[in-house]
Design an enzyme around this catalytic site. Structure first.
Site, mmCIF file in Angstrom:
data_model
loop_
_atom_site.group_PDB
_atom_site.id
_atom_site.type_symbol
_atom_site.label_atom_id
_atom_site.label_comp_id
_atom_site.label_asym_id
_atom_site.label_seq_id
_atom_site.Cartn_x
_atom_site.Cartn_y
_atom_site.Cartn_z
ATOM 1 N N GLY A 68 0.811 -1.217 0.000
ATOM 2 C CA GLY A 68 0.000 0.000 0.000
ATOM 3 C C GLY A 68 0.842 1.263 0.000
ATOM 4 O O GLY A 68 0.591 2.197 -0.774
ATOM 5 N N SER A 112 8.476 -4.671 5.871
ATOM 6 C CA SER A 112 7.467 -5.705 6.095
ATOM 7 C C SER A 112 8.050 -6.770 6.995
ATOM 8 O O SER A 112 9.132 -7.288 6.724
ATOM 9 C CB SER A 112 7.065 -6.330 4.751
ATOM 10 O OG SER A 112 6.330 -7.512 4.946
ATOM 11 N N ILE A 113 7.333 -7.113 8.046
ATOM 12 C CA ILE A 113 7.829 -8.177 8.914
ATOM 13 C C ILE A 113 7.726 -9.532 8.235
ATOM 14 O O ILE A 113 8.341 -10.495 8.660
ATOM 15 C CB ILE A 113 7.064 -8.217 10.256
ATOM 16 C CG1 ILE A 113 5.594 -8.532 10.036
ATOM 17 C CG2 ILE A 113 7.262 -6.932 11.034
ATOM 18 C CD1 ILE A 113 4.866 -8.920 11.293
ATOM 19 N N ASP A 114 6.954 -9.614 7.151
ATOM 20 C CA ASP A 114 6.689 -10.904 6.505
ATOM 21 C C ASP A 114 7.906 -11.498 5.796
ATOM 22 O O ASP A 114 7.940 -12.692 5.544
ATOM 23 C CB ASP A 114 5.556 -10.760 5.484
ATOM 24 C CG ASP A 114 4.246 -10.344 6.130
ATOM 25 O OD1 ASP A 114 4.104 -10.560 7.339
ATOM 26 O OD2 ASP A 114 3.388 -9.805 5.418
ATOM 27 N N MET A 156 2.365 -12.966 13.715
ATOM 28 C CA MET A 156 1.868 -12.259 12.538
ATOM 29 C C MET A 156 2.546 -12.788 11.280
ATOM 30 O O MET A 156 3.496 -13.545 11.342
ATOM 31 C CB MET A 156 2.100 -10.760 12.689
ATOM 32 C CG MET A 156 1.341 -10.168 13.868
ATOM 33 S SD MET A 156 1.175 -8.382 13.827
ATOM 34 C CE MET A 156 2.828 -7.815 13.682
ATOM 35 N N ARG A 158 0.359 -12.596 8.025
ATOM 36 C CA ARG A 158 -0.706 -12.620 7.028
ATOM 37 C C ARG A 158 -0.643 -13.863 6.154
ATOM 38 O O ARG A 158 -0.931 -14.947 6.608
ATOM 39 C CB ARG A 158 -0.690 -11.345 6.189
ATOM 40 C CG ARG A 158 -2.047 -11.093 5.572
ATOM 41 C CD ARG A 158 -2.191 -9.848 4.741
ATOM 42 N NE ARG A 158 -1.250 -8.794 5.004
ATOM 43 C CZ ARG A 158 -1.162 -7.695 4.299
ATOM 44 N NH1 ARG A 158 -1.976 -7.515 3.281
ATOM 45 N NH2 ARG A 158 -0.289 -6.772 4.582
#
Length: 197
Positions: A68, A112-114, A156, A158
């Site tokens: 985003g 991003s932690i991803d 977390m 996603r």
């Protein structure tokens, strides 16, 4: 506060100096603030943001975020010339000021932690997130052992199981769910058998 600070302006835009950044190296990056900003998704919001930037003479942005944030930065960059023209027409800035600030330079960094972005070993935020997860696991492991209980920990991520996978490996977890590899039918019995052992 991210784009929220850009749109709102005022005290949200200030120069960082040695005093404002001292003693924060050990903190997560959100010390500078983070916010979802509906206003920035509209042209009117981006117009206000452009006006605030020009007012401060800022034409270089470093955007740290995910899909985003980086998409918003690209839209903002592509509209920049038109936004300045509109500000001139509305009398908010002069033609000379628009000319001085005619180019917006943006550097985009994946925050991003991803850890789900190719081309980098680790995205900004992943390391901090893993450290926090391991601190929590270390804290609850002794409790779980002393009470001989099973603990369930949700992290977390996603659609990305990187944090769950790596923290599960590092902590010696007995069972792990990640979105990339959904459990097969009958997993409940297999899990109970494994934990029973």
């Amino acid at each position: 506060q991210g784009y929220e600070g850009l749109v709102e302006g005022g005290d949200n835009i200030k120069q960082a100096n040695w005093l404002s950044v001292s003693n924060i190296i050990q903190l997560g990056g959100t010390v500078i603030g983070s916010a979802r900003c509906k206003a920035f998704t509209t042209r009117a919001g981006r117009l206000r943001a452009a006006c605030n930037l020009v007012e401060h003479g800022i034409t270089n942005l470093c955007v740290i975020g995910g899909d985003g944030s980086l998409t918003g930065a690209d839209i903002f960059r592509s509209e920049w010339g038109g936004l300045l023209e509109e500000l001139v027409q509305d009398g908010q800035i002069s033609k000379e000021v628009a000319q001085e600030n005619c180019r917006l330079n943006i550097v985009g960094l994946v925050g991003s932690i991803d850890n789900d972005f190719c081309g980098t070993d680790m995205t900004i935020g992943t390391d901090s997130a893993l450290h926090r997860i391991m601190e929590v696991i270390d804290a609850i492991t002794t409790t779980a052992q002393s009470h001989q209980r099973t603990f369930v920990l949700e992290v977390m991520g996603r659609h990305c199981g990187y944090l769950a996978l790596v923290s599960g490996l590092a902590s010696g977890a007995d069972w792990l769910f990640i979105p990339e590899s959904p459990p097969e039918d009958g997993w409940e019995d297999l899990m109970c058998e494994r934990l029973g052992e």
